[in-house]
Scaffold this motif. Structure first.
Motif, PDB file in Angstrom:
ATOM      1  N   SER A  41       0.813  -1.204   0.000  1.00 24.37           N
ATOM      2  CA  SER A  41       0.000   0.000   0.000  1.00 24.37           C
ATOM      3  C   SER A  41       0.854   1.264   0.000  1.00 24.37           C
ATOM      4  CB  SER A  41      -0.919  -0.004   1.225  1.00 24.37           C
ATOM      5  OG  SER A  41      -1.791   1.091   1.207  1.00 24.37           O
TER       6      SER A  41
ATOM      7  N   VAL B 250      -6.007   0.385  -1.338  1.00 24.81           N
ATOM      8  CA  VAL B 250      -5.933  -0.436  -0.129  1.00 24.81           C
ATOM      9  C   VAL B 250      -6.273  -1.896  -0.395  1.00 24.81           C
ATOM     10  CG1 VAL B 250      -6.998  -0.820   2.126  1.00 24.81           C
ATOM     11  CG2 VAL B 250      -6.315   1.481   1.447  1.00 24.81           C
TER      12      VAL B 250
ATOM     13  N   ALA C 125      -2.813  -2.372   5.481  1.00 23.25           N
ATOM     14  CA  ALA C 125      -2.938  -1.698   4.189  1.00 23.25           C
ATOM     15  C   ALA C 125      -3.379  -0.254   4.381  1.00 23.25           C
ATOM     16  CB  ALA C 125      -3.926  -2.460   3.296  1.00 23.25           C
TER      17      ALA C 125
END
Length: 270
Positions: free
Chosen positions: A93, A124, A168
């Protein structure tokens, strides 16, 4: 001349969700992960196996007494895989977010017909997916060398997804905050690494003094690792529902924070 004028059609309605735009962003990130799969998996795999070897030797030298009724290596292996999974989601991410900012690619994403929430999800969700793939591969290799039971697969999947989403979102926020690559290293070294290593990954909670247990229980990553490990061993160290509630609450908070920052163009617009 009686020719017809140019045809006209109304613009396509993209609401309530621009699935095509979201899928394009998701597919782009997923393909980027697949192109670098050997590097994304190879490094964590080597470090995970080294962790496993070192800690198995250490426990063996200390007598190798069972931990919660199982072999020490069997206890440690799921925690190591969980750590690799979560850290992989963070990297998958943070890296694309920082790269797209520095290269100006994020301006194209901002100009696309995507809502802030769709943009956040487009960064994400593929990161969390990549982390899950990395963790699954590492866990599969570990099971070649270590006998790891599988008591509750749904716990493994559920807490794996929650942990991957949590990291994330942390990676996305770190990517938004970082103006250059060295700031990513600051977040990774002083936040992500301590959260991962001090989460019960390599040791049981009962092995710590009371104050140490309180500090570990205050670390939300503990609940992700504990729930993930409980799916294999069937023995959680903390209530699983409480752990799931903590992780869901944090994911919701980080999702809202990410949405607000993107909507405001935080460190995205020149």
């Amino acid at each position: 001349m009686g020719g017809q004028g140019p045809s006209w059609s109304a613009p396509r309605d993209l609401r309530p969700v621009n699935w095509r735009g979201f899928w394009t962003l998701y597919r782009r990130a997923a393909l980027r992960y697949l192109r670098s799969l050997p590097e994304d998996v190879g490094g964590p795999l080597v470090s995970s196996m080294l962790f496993l070897i070192v800690f198995s030797m250490a426990w063996g030298a200390a007598g190798g007494e069972p931990i919660r009724g199982v072999d020490p290596v069997t206890f440690i292996a799921p925690g190591i895989a969980a750590y690799a999974l979560f850290h992989g989601a963070f990297e998958n991410s943070a890296f694309p977010t920082i790269h797209d900012k520095l290269e100006g690619i994020v301006q194209d994403v901002l100009g696309a017909p995507l809502t802030p929430l769709e943009m956040v999800a487009g960064y994400v969700l593929p990161a969390a997916t990549g982390g899950l793939v990395t963790g699954a591969i590492i866990l599969g290799v570990m099971r070649i060398f270590v006998e790891i039971p599988l008591a509750a697969p749904l716990y493994v999947l559920g807490f794996g997804v929650l942990g991957a989403m949590l990291f994330a979102f942390l990676g996305f926020l770190a990517g938004l905050w970082a103006r250059k690559w060295d700031r990513y290293s600051v977040v990774d070294t002083f936040l992500i690494l301590p959260l991962g290593l001090l989460s019960g990954t390599f040791f049981p909670l009962a092995a710590l003094p009371e104050m140490g247990q309180s500090l570990i229980l205050a670390n939300p990553v503990f609940y992700a690792v504990d729930g993930f490990r409980a799916g294999f061993l069937g023995q959680p160290q903390a209530p699983l529902l409480a752990g799931a509630a903590v992780l869901l609450g944090l994911c919701a908070l980080l999702a809202m924070t990410s949405w607000i920052l993107v909507a405001r163009g935080y460190r995205l617009k020149p």
